[in-house]
Design a protein around this motif. Sequence first.
Motif, mmCIF file in Angstrom:
data_model
loop_
_atom_site.group_PDB
_atom_site.id
_atom_site.type_symbol
_atom_site.label_atom_id
_atom_site.label_comp_id
_atom_site.label_asym_id
_atom_site.label_seq_id
_atom_site.Cartn_x
_atom_site.Cartn_y
_atom_site.Cartn_z
ATOM 1 N N ARG A 39 0.860 -1.183 0.000
ATOM 2 C CA ARG A 39 0.000 0.000 0.000
ATOM 3 C C ARG A 39 0.902 1.240 0.000
ATOM 4 N N VAL A 40 0.717 2.076 -1.009
ATOM 5 C CA VAL A 40 1.640 3.183 -1.265
ATOM 6 C C VAL A 40 0.921 4.523 -1.244
ATOM 7 N N GLY A 41 1.605 5.517 -0.696
ATOM 8 C CA GLY A 41 1.139 6.891 -0.765
ATOM 9 C C GLY A 41 2.227 7.785 -1.323
ATOM 10 N N LEU A 42 1.844 8.834 -2.020
ATOM 11 C CA LEU A 42 2.789 9.805 -2.588
ATOM 12 C C LEU A 42 2.464 11.189 -2.065
ATOM 13 N N ILE A 43 3.466 11.860 -1.521
ATOM 14 C CA ILE A 43 3.330 13.249 -1.080
ATOM 15 C C ILE A 43 4.134 14.110 -2.042
ATOM 16 N N GLY A 44 3.451 14.964 -2.796
ATOM 17 C CA GLY A 44 4.104 15.792 -3.816
ATOM 18 C C GLY A 44 3.954 15.145 -5.174
ATOM 19 N N THR A 45 2.930 15.556 -5.940
ATOM 20 C CA THR A 45 2.584 14.873 -7.194
ATOM 21 C C THR A 45 3.095 15.603 -8.434
ATOM 22 N N ILE A 57 5.599 1.423 -9.687
ATOM 23 C CA ILE A 57 4.486 0.639 -10.234
ATOM 24 C C ILE A 57 4.982 -0.360 -11.275
ATOM 25 N N GLN A 58 6.016 0.014 -12.032
ATOM 26 C CA GLN A 58 6.530 -0.855 -13.085
ATOM 27 C C GLN A 58 7.237 -2.102 -12.552
ATOM 28 N N VAL A 59 7.807 -2.023 -11.344
ATOM 29 C CA VAL A 59 8.652 -3.133 -10.877
ATOM 30 C C VAL A 59 8.077 -3.906 -9.702
ATOM 31 N N ALA A 60 6.976 -3.465 -9.118
ATOM 32 C CA ALA A 60 6.469 -4.151 -7.927
ATOM 33 C C ALA A 60 4.949 -4.119 -7.890
ATOM 34 N N PRO A 61 4.359 -5.146 -7.269
ATOM 35 C CA PRO A 61 2.904 -5.180 -7.120
ATOM 36 C C PRO A 61 2.462 -4.233 -6.012
ATOM 37 N N VAL A 62 2.010 -3.080 -6.384
ATOM 38 C CA VAL A 62 1.617 -2.067 -5.406
ATOM 39 C C VAL A 62 0.200 -1.587 -5.683
ATOM 40 N N GLU A 63 -0.424 -1.064 -4.669
ATOM 41 C CA GLU A 63 -1.698 -0.376 -4.801
ATOM 42 C C GLU A 63 -1.496 1.035 -4.278
ATOM 43 N N VAL A 64 -1.620 2.007 -5.147
ATOM 44 C CA VAL A 64 -1.468 3.404 -4.741
ATOM 45 C C VAL A 64 -2.775 3.824 -4.085
ATOM 46 N N ILE A 65 -2.708 4.002 -2.782
ATOM 47 C CA ILE A 65 -3.906 4.261 -1.979
ATOM 48 C C ILE A 65 -4.256 5.740 -1.953
ATOM 49 N N GLN A 86 -1.997 1.951 -12.587
ATOM 50 C CA GLN A 86 -1.950 0.794 -11.697
ATOM 51 C C GLN A 86 -2.917 -0.299 -12.155
ATOM 52 N N LYS A 87 -2.528 -1.541 -11.859
ATOM 53 C CA LYS A 87 -3.235 -2.702 -12.397
ATOM 54 C C LYS A 87 -4.694 -2.752 -11.973
ATOM 55 N N SER A 88 -4.982 -2.311 -10.757
ATOM 56 C CA SER A 88 -6.366 -2.371 -10.269
ATOM 57 C C SER A 88 -7.279 -1.388 -10.993
ATOM 58 N N GLY A 89 -6.687 -0.338 -11.563
ATOM 59 C CA GLY A 89 -7.475 0.699 -12.207
ATOM 60 C C GLY A 89 -8.179 1.624 -11.240
ATOM 61 N N LYS A 90 -7.969 1.409 -9.946
ATOM 62 C CA LYS A 90 -8.634 2.239 -8.942
ATOM 63 C C LYS A 90 -8.020 3.628 -8.860
ATOM 64 N N ALA A 91 -8.864 4.604 -8.575
ATOM 65 C CA ALA A 91 -8.384 5.965 -8.362
ATOM 66 C C ALA A 91 -7.967 6.119 -6.904
ATOM 67 N N PRO A 92 -6.795 6.690 -6.651
ATOM 68 C CA PRO A 92 -6.366 6.895 -5.260
ATOM 69 C C PRO A 92 -7.155 8.009 -4.599
ATOM 70 N N LYS A 93 -7.174 7.969 -3.268
ATOM 71 C CA LYS A 93 -7.766 9.078 -2.515
ATOM 72 C C LYS A 93 -6.854 10.294 -2.637
ATOM 73 N N LEU A 94 -7.462 11.474 -2.681
ATOM 74 C CA LEU A 94 -6.707 12.703 -2.892
ATOM 75 C C LEU A 94 -6.773 13.591 -1.653
ATOM 76 N N GLU A 104 -5.098 8.767 8.041
ATOM 77 C CA GLU A 104 -6.303 8.060 7.581
ATOM 78 C C GLU A 104 -5.996 6.796 6.778
ATOM 79 N N ASN A 105 -4.718 6.512 6.520
ATOM 80 C CA ASN A 105 -4.374 5.355 5.698
ATOM 81 C C ASN A 105 -3.222 4.573 6.325
ATOM 82 N N GLU A 106 -3.314 3.267 6.282
ATOM 83 C CA GLU A 106 -2.234 2.413 6.762
ATOM 84 C C GLU A 106 -1.357 2.068 5.557
ATOM 85 N N LEU A 107 -0.208 2.709 5.478
ATOM 86 C CA LEU A 107 0.631 2.614 4.291
ATOM 87 C C LEU A 107 1.918 1.842 4.573
ATOM 88 N N ASP A 108 2.332 1.029 3.614
ATOM 89 C CA ASP A 108 3.613 0.327 3.716
ATOM 90 C C ASP A 108 4.764 1.228 3.270
#
Length: 455
Positions: A39-45, A57-65, A86-94, A104-108
């Motif tokens: 479970r991944v989060g990005l600060i600064g897009t 995303i290209q090298v590991a199975p991740v879900e951008v939360i 991302q493979k799931s096609g899900k939109a991350p929370k913004l 609000e998120n438990e991130l790895d």
Amino acid sequence: MNTFNINRRSFLHGATAALALSSFGARGMDLINPAKTLRVGLIGTGWYGKSDLFRLIQVAPVEVIALCDVDKNQLNEAGKLVSQRQKSGKAPKLYGDYQKLLSENELDIVLIGTPDHWHALQMIDAVKAGAHVYVQKPISVDVMEGEAMVAAARKYKKVVQVGTQRKSTPHLIDAKKNIVDAGLLGKISHVEMCCYYHMRNNGNPPVEAVPEFLDYEKWTGPAPLRPYDGLPHVRWWRTFMEYGNGITGDMCVHMFDTVRWMLKLGWPTKISSTGGIYVQKEGKSNISDTQSAIFEYPELNCVWQHRTWGTPNNPDYPWSFTLYGEKGTLWASTMAYDFIPQGKGDKIHKDVIYEKEKYPEDLKEDRIELNAAPATRLHMLDFLSAIDNSSRPVADIEEGHISTASCILANLSMKTGRPIVYDPVKREIVGDREANSLLARSYRSPYKHPDYKNV
């Protein structure tokens, strides 16, 4: 249980991977059949935040939360791109507040791609929240921020990888192994590092109203609040010392970090620097357009030079380092290396490795640095392997701190007009009260400067 199931046969596809395998050992191997999705989060897009995330995303199975940015337009665009990638096609929370994202998120994993003046607070808060962190270089805007970042990584037992991906650049790995470590240079007693790019974004844009989509107060954070004169993204913020450490902090950190890695160097024994704004005086920029610095080691000087005007001393190596040995010379950059032996012997040349066929999506990515993409992918794999093995990554936060702080100390030497001797055990500059007062910048209220003794 391991987070990843490492598959050696899968990894050995491609020259880049094979080289990494031989150089990094387990660190460079591909990751498949995960025990869990990360479970991944990005600060600064912005530009490099997205670039780092897409390489992961290209090298590991991740879900951008979740994603965070104070620019709603930039954030919304990133959200759409991530859902497509991302493979799931899900939109991350913004989010517009990174602390809310963390709570609000438990991130790895948390990736940090914000401007330099935000790195320390965000990295420390992320490891406190339980995440491993990939933070862009330079890690900090002052030395004591860096000390606190190292202390936090150790206290909370988290892996923190710094985005100095030259250590994961295939042709530079080759140069270290087959030129430096193989002894082809002999004793190395002089190093030159340089940047001659015309990258000092100098201008006089007028002060204007802050647009509704940008939270400029939050963008500024602990830094001084400058009058708003246009979007600070990409190069504009880097032209001010309020948010970083000039071209020495931005570009020297890469080359110096690579040299230290190649030559197994720790803290310099002494740092001195001179420079200033000698040519480009017409704009608002307050970073030096000309600067020289010497990082001293026993019987070895590492010399930095940048100019944002004029021509490079070697057009083939405008941003580079050169190792001078008794048996030969090694020129190296992000694009190539050239070994030139003293007297008889064969010259050796290697070019950067691209992976355009393996990763065709790279060719469609806006502003991507195609030469750096393979290195960043390997850097992400090294990061993931360190998490899996509870080990230190190749660009561990402590190594990033030494390289970053050395560049900051060079700027302090230029400012005070005196050489700097930093004692990393006592965390002080030896015999210089004025310089010691510059080790930590003042934070804008209500932000509190982190303290390595209490993180």
